[in-house]
Motif scaffolding. Structure first.
Motif, PDB file in Angstrom:
ATOM      1  N   PRO A 158      -1.056  -6.763   1.865  1.00 32.75           N
ATOM      2  CA  PRO A 158      -0.518  -6.198   3.105  1.00 32.75           C
ATOM      3  C   PRO A 158      -1.615  -5.510   3.901  1.00 32.75           C
ATOM      4  N   GLU A 172       4.951  -2.054   5.417  1.00 32.02           N
ATOM      5  CA  GLU A 172       5.821  -3.203   5.640  1.00 32.02           C
ATOM      6  C   GLU A 172       6.996  -3.103   4.675  1.00 32.02           C
ATOM      7  N   TRP A 185       1.631  -1.257   1.760  1.00 34.61           N
ATOM      8  CA  TRP A 185       0.530  -1.099   2.707  1.00 34.61           C
ATOM      9  C   TRP A 185      -0.775  -1.045   1.916  1.00 34.61           C
TER      10      TRP A 185
END
Length: 229
Positions: free
Chosen positions: A172, A178, A190
């Motif tokens: 990510p 997210e 993240w």
């Protein structure tokens, strides 16, 4: 050189040339010899430099390795499904403590990357930790009590998993988390530097968001929760 002259004469007599033609050819040859032979130097062909060859070779090896890694490297897309599979039965937690920092130090001793516990998890009591394999890559798990029934070892848990970003080809991005739902599970993920942070809980997404909402990275590698303006 009489012998040479005779050889030339015999050669051209065999070609049925006239004596005048033979003499003219010989005269031209003598004039050229008297003027001196003009030598045109040929510049040696430059071969590729040694460093150029090695640079090209290194680039080829790097690109081949990158292509192999991309085809065969671990995919973060498989992270959530494998975490869900891990929790289908009660996990074994070799280290248990209600002190999150104690668990963090234990994970460091197992090879965990340098990570910080997000601020909103620091206020929770921890339960235990473990090193699990996700796509064949070590992933470092810490479990926290999000809601604990008094007097018993039961309740709702929220999990923090950290892994090395370099281990996953589609990690990510850095910045805002997210979010993802998979069945009854919710995930937030993240990246910061070479660390992937993943939070997970077997609960609706809104229950997870309160632990990760407005999380950002600040200097000093400390994750904090921003206060609403």
């Amino acid at each position: 050189m009489p012998d040479f002259r005779q050889q030339i004469q015999k050669h051209f007599e065999a070609k049925e040339l006239s004596a005048a033609k033979v003499e003219a050819i010989l005269a031209k040859g003598r004039a050229t010899a008297a003027a001196g032979e003009k030598i045109v130097p040929l510049h040696p062909r430059k071969s590729p430099g040694r460093w150029t060859i090695w640079t090209v070779a290194a680039a080829i090896v790097f690109l081949a390795g990158l292509a192999f890694w991309w085809r065969n490297g671990a995919s973060y897309q498989e992270f959530a499904p494998q975490v869900v599979a891990f929790f289908r039965k009660d996990p074994e937690l070799p280290k248990r403590s209600q002190n999150p920092e104690e668990l963090r130090e234990w994970l460091f001793a197992q090879g965990a990357p340098a990570f910080e516990i997000p601020t909103k998890l620091r206020g929770l009591k921890s339960f235990g930790c473990q090193v699990i394999q996700v796509e064949g890559k070590p992933t470092y798990l810490t479990c926290f009590w999000s809601e604990k029934k008094p007097g018993v070892d039961q309740g709702s848990l929220v999990h923090l998993l950290v892994a090395r970003r370099s281990d996953f080809k589609d990690a990510p991005p850095s910045g805002s988390p997210e979010f993802r739902e998979l069945g009854a599970w919710s995930f937030a993920s993240w990246s910061e530097n070479d660390v992937i942070y993943t939070m997970a809980t077997k609960a609706p997404l809104e229950k997870l968001k309160k632990f990760v909402e407005n999380v950002r990275h600040v200097p000093g590698n400390v994750l904090v929760a921003l206060r609403p303006v």
